[in-house]
Design a protein around this motif. Structure first.
Motif, short mmCIF file in Angstrom:
data_model
loop_
_atom_site.label_atom_id
_atom_site.label_comp_id
_atom_site.label_asym_id
_atom_site.label_seq_id
_atom_site.Cartn_x
_atom_site.Cartn_y
_atom_site.Cartn_z
N GLY A 33 -42.85 49.78 22.39
CA GLY A 33 -41.83 50.79 22.13
C GLY A 33 -42.26 51.76 21.05
O GLY A 33 -42.05 52.97 21.17
N TYR A 34 -42.88 51.24 20.01
CA TYR A 34 -43.33 52.10 18.91
C TYR A 34 -44.45 53.03 19.39
O TYR A 34 -44.48 54.21 19.06
CB TYR A 34 -43.82 51.25 17.73
N TYR A 37 -42.98 55.83 21.36
CA TYR A 37 -42.32 56.78 20.45
C TYR A 37 -43.35 57.71 19.81
O TYR A 37 -43.17 58.92 19.75
CB TYR A 37 -41.54 56.01 19.38
N GLN A 38 -44.45 57.13 19.34
CA GLN A 38 -45.51 57.91 18.69
C GLN A 38 -46.13 58.90 19.66
O GLN A 38 -46.58 59.97 19.26
CB GLN A 38 -46.59 56.98 18.14
N PHE A 40 -44.49 60.13 22.47
CA PHE A 40 -43.47 61.03 22.99
C PHE A 40 -43.22 62.23 22.08
O PHE A 40 -43.19 63.37 22.54
CB PHE A 40 -42.15 60.27 23.21
N ARG A 41 -43.05 62.00 20.80
CA ARG A 41 -42.66 63.07 19.87
C ARG A 41 -43.58 64.29 19.86
O ARG A 41 -43.13 65.41 20.08
CB ARG A 41 -42.50 62.51 18.46
N LYS A 81 -39.10 62.90 29.04
CA LYS A 81 -37.94 62.45 28.24
C LYS A 81 -37.18 61.38 29.00
O LYS A 81 -36.79 60.36 28.42
CB LYS A 81 -37.02 63.63 27.91
N TYR A 84 -39.17 58.20 28.92
CA TYR A 84 -39.12 57.63 27.57
C TYR A 84 -37.78 56.94 27.32
O TYR A 84 -37.72 55.82 26.82
CB TYR A 84 -39.38 58.72 26.52
N ASP A 85 -36.70 57.63 27.68
CA ASP A 85 -35.36 57.05 27.49
C ASP A 85 -35.17 55.76 28.28
O ASP A 85 -34.63 54.78 27.78
CB ASP A 85 -34.27 58.06 27.87
N THR A 88 -37.25 53.03 26.65
CA THR A 88 -36.65 52.57 25.40
C THR A 88 -35.54 51.56 25.68
O THR A 88 -35.48 50.49 25.06
CB THR A 88 -36.09 53.76 24.60
#
Length: 195
Positions: A33-34, A37-38, A40-41, A81, A84-85, A88
């Motif tokens: 998950g981390y 996130y790294q 995706f941003r 997005k 990713y959602d 998550t």
């Protein structure tokens, strides 16, 4: 000094005791998950900036090839997005599942096989995102070559080829979406119910 020691304990030591009881599968999912996130941003910001640039060029030159590029990149941004959602939420569901006490007592072979299936779900959704990212990267390379041309008509002609290639790649990734979503149908239902 006493407040500092208490604060130090709760920030650095106490989480260690909590994580010591955490199943390895939960830790792996947390790390996944981390990583997502790294990834995706910065990509999301890149897509936003590219869409803005293409919209400015479309407005300035009154050429639909630039607005088409903006639309295609928006598709990539929206899909990334969405993936990713979903991932998550999927990771949270799987972490809760693997945190249940009776999972710790299961046979190691069963745990390995079951966890491999669960993690594959996360990885399959992530692969869709990676496909979209690669589509963007390939298009961006072609776009940069197009902008080496001097004349706006030549730039538009080359960008149109890049857009066609991008659309084909996006369609290819979207064709892979249904099997990946079917594999997590149960988890998607849980996500819908928890809204």
């Amino acid at each position: 000094m006493r407040n500092f020691a208490t604060l130090f304990f709760f920030i650095f030591i106490f989480p260690f005791f909590l994580s010591a009881k955490e199943p390895v599968q939960v830790a792996i999912l947390h790390n996944d998950g981390y990583t997502l996130y790294q990834e995706f941003r910065p990509n999301d910001n890149t897509y936003k900036n590219t869409v803005r640039d293409m919209e400015v060029l479309a407005s300035k030159h009154k050429n639909k090839v630039f607005s088409q590029a903006a639309t295609l990149v928006k598709t990539i941004q929206n899909k990334c997005k969405t993936y990713y959602d979903i991932n998550t939420k999927l990771i949270e569901i799987l972490k809760k599942k693997w945190s249940k006490p009776h999972y710790a007592d299961m046979d190691e072979e069963w745990k390995e096989t079951t966890f491999a299936k669960d993690r594959k779900k996360v990885q399959d959704i992530h692969r869709l995102s990676l496909g979209m990212q690669q589509a963007y990267n390939d298009w961006n390379e072609l776009r940069n070559k197009a902008f080496e041309k001097k004349d706006i008509k030549e730039i538009a002609k080359e960008l149109e080829k890049a857009n066609d290639a991008l659309k084909t790649t996006i369609d290819g990734v979207l064709a892979e979406e249904k099997p990946a979503m079917d594999a997590i149908a149960k988890e998607l239902e849980i996500m819908k119910m928890s809204k």
